[in-house]
Write a protein that holds these residues in place. Sequence first.
Motif, PDB file in Angstrom:
ATOM      1  N   LEU A 139       0.839  -1.203   0.000  1.00 36.30           N
ATOM      2  CA  LEU A 139       0.000   0.000   0.000  1.00 36.30           C
ATOM      3  C   LEU A 139       0.875   1.254   0.000  1.00 36.30           C
ATOM      4  N   GLU A 140       1.956   1.233   0.774  1.00 34.96           N
ATOM      5  CA  GLU A 140       2.847   2.393   0.828  1.00 34.96           C
ATOM      6  C   GLU A 140       3.478   2.649  -0.540  1.00 34.96           C
ATOM      7  N   VAL A 141       3.875   1.580  -1.227  1.00 36.40           N
ATOM      8  CA  VAL A 141       4.482   1.723  -2.556  1.00 36.40           C
ATOM      9  C   VAL A 141       3.446   2.225  -3.555  1.00 36.40           C
ATOM     10  N   MET A 142       2.257   1.641  -3.531  1.00 35.59           N
ATOM     11  CA  MET A 142       1.220   2.065  -4.482  1.00 35.59           C
ATOM     12  C   MET A 142       0.807   3.514  -4.263  1.00 35.59           C
ATOM     13  N   THR A 143       0.881   3.975  -3.013  1.00 39.67           N
ATOM     14  CA  THR A 143       0.476   5.345  -2.697  1.00 39.67           C
ATOM     15  C   THR A 143       1.560   6.369  -3.021  1.00 39.67           C
ATOM     16  N   PRO A 164      11.332  -8.467 -20.554  1.00 38.37           N
ATOM     17  CA  PRO A 164      10.724  -7.179 -20.866  1.00 38.37           C
ATOM     18  C   PRO A 164       9.293  -7.079 -20.338  1.00 38.37           C
ATOM     19  N   SER A 165       8.939  -5.927 -19.820  1.00 37.92           N
ATOM     20  CA  SER A 165       7.602  -5.608 -19.302  1.00 37.92           C
ATOM     21  C   SER A 165       7.798  -4.693 -18.108  1.00 37.92           C
ATOM     22  N   THR A 166       6.955  -3.679 -17.998  1.00 41.95           N
ATOM     23  CA  THR A 166       7.056  -2.775 -16.860  1.00 41.95           C
ATOM     24  C   THR A 166       6.893  -3.556 -15.560  1.00 41.95           C
ATOM     25  N   GLU A 167       7.820  -3.361 -14.641  1.00 41.52           N
ATOM     26  CA  GLU A 167       7.850  -4.170 -13.428  1.00 41.52           C
ATOM     27  C   GLU A 167       6.652  -3.889 -12.519  1.00 41.52           C
ATOM     28  N   ASN A 168       6.210  -4.939 -11.854  1.00 38.98           N
ATOM     29  CA  ASN A 168       5.143  -4.880 -10.864  1.00 38.98           C
ATOM     30  C   ASN A 168       5.778  -4.472  -9.530  1.00 38.98           C
ATOM     31  N   ILE A 169       5.956  -3.169  -9.338  1.00 38.70           N
ATOM     32  CA  ILE A 169       6.723  -2.684  -8.190  1.00 38.70           C
ATOM     33  C   ILE A 169       6.084  -3.097  -6.866  1.00 38.70           C
ATOM     34  N   ALA A 170       4.775  -2.906  -6.736  1.00 38.83           N
ATOM     35  CA  ALA A 170       4.108  -3.254  -5.477  1.00 38.83           C
ATOM     36  C   ALA A 170       4.234  -4.748  -5.203  1.00 38.83           C
ATOM     37  N   GLY A 171       4.086  -5.562  -6.241  1.00 36.10           N
ATOM     38  CA  GLY A 171       4.222  -7.005  -6.077  1.00 36.10           C
ATOM     39  C   GLY A 171       5.629  -7.402  -5.672  1.00 36.10           C
ATOM     40  N   ILE A 172       6.612  -6.773  -6.283  1.00 36.99           N
ATOM     41  CA  ILE A 172       8.013  -7.062  -5.962  1.00 36.99           C
ATOM     42  C   ILE A 172       8.314  -6.724  -4.510  1.00 36.99           C
ATOM     43  N   VAL A 173       7.846  -5.564  -4.070  1.00 39.13           N
ATOM     44  CA  VAL A 173       8.059  -5.160  -2.681  1.00 39.13           C
ATOM     45  C   VAL A 173       7.337  -6.109  -1.725  1.00 39.13           C
ATOM     46  N   GLY A 174       6.102  -6.493  -2.100  1.00 37.38           N
ATOM     47  CA  GLY A 174       5.354  -7.427  -1.266  1.00 37.38           C
ATOM     48  C   GLY A 174       6.054  -8.768  -1.146  1.00 37.38           C
ATOM     49  N   MET A 175       6.588  -9.270  -2.256  1.00 33.63           N
ATOM     50  CA  MET A 175       7.300 -10.543  -2.243  1.00 33.63           C
ATOM     51  C   MET A 175       8.561 -10.454  -1.391  1.00 33.63           C
ATOM     52  N   SER A 176       9.281  -9.356  -1.542  1.00 31.33           N
ATOM     53  CA  SER A 176      10.491  -9.159  -0.758  1.00 31.33           C
ATOM     54  C   SER A 176      10.177  -9.132   0.736  1.00 31.33           C
ATOM     55  N   GLN A 177       9.142  -8.400   1.113  1.00 35.20           N
ATOM     56  CA  GLN A 177       8.746  -8.309   2.517  1.00 35.20           C
ATOM     57  C   GLN A 177       8.325  -9.675   3.047  1.00 35.20           C
ATOM     58  N   ALA A 178       7.577 -10.420   2.249  1.00 37.59           N
ATOM     59  CA  ALA A 178       7.122 -11.747   2.668  1.00 37.59           C
ATOM     60  C   ALA A 178       8.300 -12.683   2.894  1.00 37.59           C
ATOM     61  N   LEU A 179       9.303 -12.609   2.028  1.00 40.00           N
ATOM     62  CA  LEU A 179      10.459 -13.492   2.175  1.00 40.00           C
ATOM     63  C   LEU A 179      11.314 -13.090   3.375  1.00 40.00           C
ATOM     64  N   ILE A 180      11.400 -11.785   3.632  1.00 40.45           N
ATOM     65  CA  ILE A 180      12.117 -11.322   4.833  1.00 40.45           C
ATOM     66  C   ILE A 180      11.466 -11.907   6.077  1.00 40.45           C
ATOM     67  N   GLU A 181      10.142 -11.765   6.168  1.00 38.15           N
ATOM     68  CA  GLU A 181       9.409 -12.279   7.331  1.00 38.15           C
ATOM     69  C   GLU A 181       9.597 -13.776   7.499  1.00 38.15           C
ATOM     70  N   SER A 182       9.429 -14.500   6.404  1.00 39.23           N
ATOM     71  CA  SER A 182       9.526 -15.959   6.465  1.00 39.23           C
ATOM     72  C   SER A 182      10.924 -16.406   6.872  1.00 39.23           C
ATOM     73  N   SER A 183      11.938 -15.757   6.307  1.00 42.57           N
ATOM     74  CA  SER A 183      13.313 -16.195   6.546  1.00 42.57           C
ATOM     75  C   SER A 183      13.750 -15.989   8.001  1.00 42.57           C
ATOM     76  N   LYS A 184      13.104 -15.070   8.687  1.00 44.37           N
ATOM     77  CA  LYS A 184      13.440 -14.823  10.091  1.00 44.37           C
ATOM     78  C   LYS A 184      12.880 -15.894  11.021  1.00 44.37           C
ATOM     79  N   GLU A 185      11.902 -16.659  10.526  1.00 47.31           N
ATOM     80  CA  GLU A 185      11.209 -17.613  11.392  1.00 47.31           C
ATOM     81  C   GLU A 185      11.196 -19.023  10.800  1.00 47.31           C
ATOM     82  N   TYR A 186      12.187 -19.369   9.980  1.00 49.63           N
ATOM     83  CA  TYR A 186      12.185 -20.677   9.327  1.00 49.63           C
ATOM     84  C   TYR A 186      11.971 -21.818  10.319  1.00 49.63           C
ATOM     85  N   ASP A 187      12.848 -21.916  11.311  1.00 47.12           N
ATOM     86  CA  ASP A 187      12.805 -23.047  12.245  1.00 47.12           C
ATOM     87  C   ASP A 187      11.536 -23.037  13.088  1.00 47.12           C
TER      88      ASP A 187
END
Length: 372
Positions: A21-25, A233-256
């Motif tokens: 939402l922050e990126v889209m705004t 080629p294709s205009t990047e999905n910025i909000a999606g990219i940021v969302g994916m990055s955030q999701a992976l950060i969260e997940s990687s901190k709590e793997y075990d």
Amino acid sequence: MVYLDNAATTPMSPSVIDAMLEVMTNHYGNPSSIHNYGRDASKIIRQSRQTIADILEVPAHDIIFTSGGTEANNTALIGYALANQDKGRHIITTSIEHHSVLHATEYLKKRFGFEITYINPDENGLITTNTIKNALRDDTIIVSTMFANNETGSLLPIKEIGEILKDHQAVYHVDAVQVAGKVPIHPKELGIDFLSASAHKFHGPKGIGFLYSDSNKFDNLLHGGEQEDGRRPSTENIAGIVGMSQALIESSKEYDKNFSYIESLKEDFLEAISDLNFYKNEFGPTMPHVLNLGFPNQNQDMLLMKLDLAGIAISTGSACTAGAIEPSHVLSSIYGENSPKLKENVRISFSEYNTKDDVDKLANKLIEILGE
């Protein structure tokens, strides 16, 4: 309502929604534009790419953003095969792959004459390293396997396969859609040349994924611009990219922590239904996130309908074949096409967002339905 179909898709994390939402705004510029708005958007993409690369312990340039796992799989298989035909026209994969791999290899076979070897599970339902090794030929250019099966959770011997390919020209493509965000994955340690992932399997948004490519030569599937260094080629999905990055950060901190919690949910559920007549479609080591059960003489469609009416969501297998009348190709390859087991299996898939109350509700409803 109880949602236990996380292998199909996961609910988005609140922090992912906030980040998007922050990126889209505030960061809506086109990353290819040279003005300040464009440079701002481009910087966000670079930061997200670096974040994902750091978690995988690979160079940032090797991360290519895609629309999801299907595009990543198709890019790796079709793109690499077409660009490297001079090295050979033989591809090895397995009969239990996701349809985005099976259909891509069939396309290469029918349209361009590639020869595909499909490895079947052995008598124990396993894909073994030796069967891959024995299928290798001098003209093999790609070996493609999933990390974990989306219908049964079965883990494949990724590191061992990567090891046998070290001295072979074939590149190794791994569909890690069911594993990314759930356990640590380091492609270079595992001998993986291409790796596919999709954000919506680990609490990110739909419509965004990535392909790790170890700087291999492959043809583009898309043409028209210089985004992703001209590789996609294709205009990047910025909000999606940021969302994916955030999701992976969260997940990687709590793997075990998350892995152990989901193991406990699975164990609690199996204990709760221990008096029912069922069998597990489980073959070798598995991810606890996916549990495939068979209830003898119980029609899977009727069972799912009754659970759905009770507000409980599970499935019979891959969401990409939802509505199809064909039985599971995964279980068919293990039990045979005429096995009655193909009509009595269900898939229950957990995430760390599920609770013990969720699994208890499912268990109690199954006991009620199957006791009728």
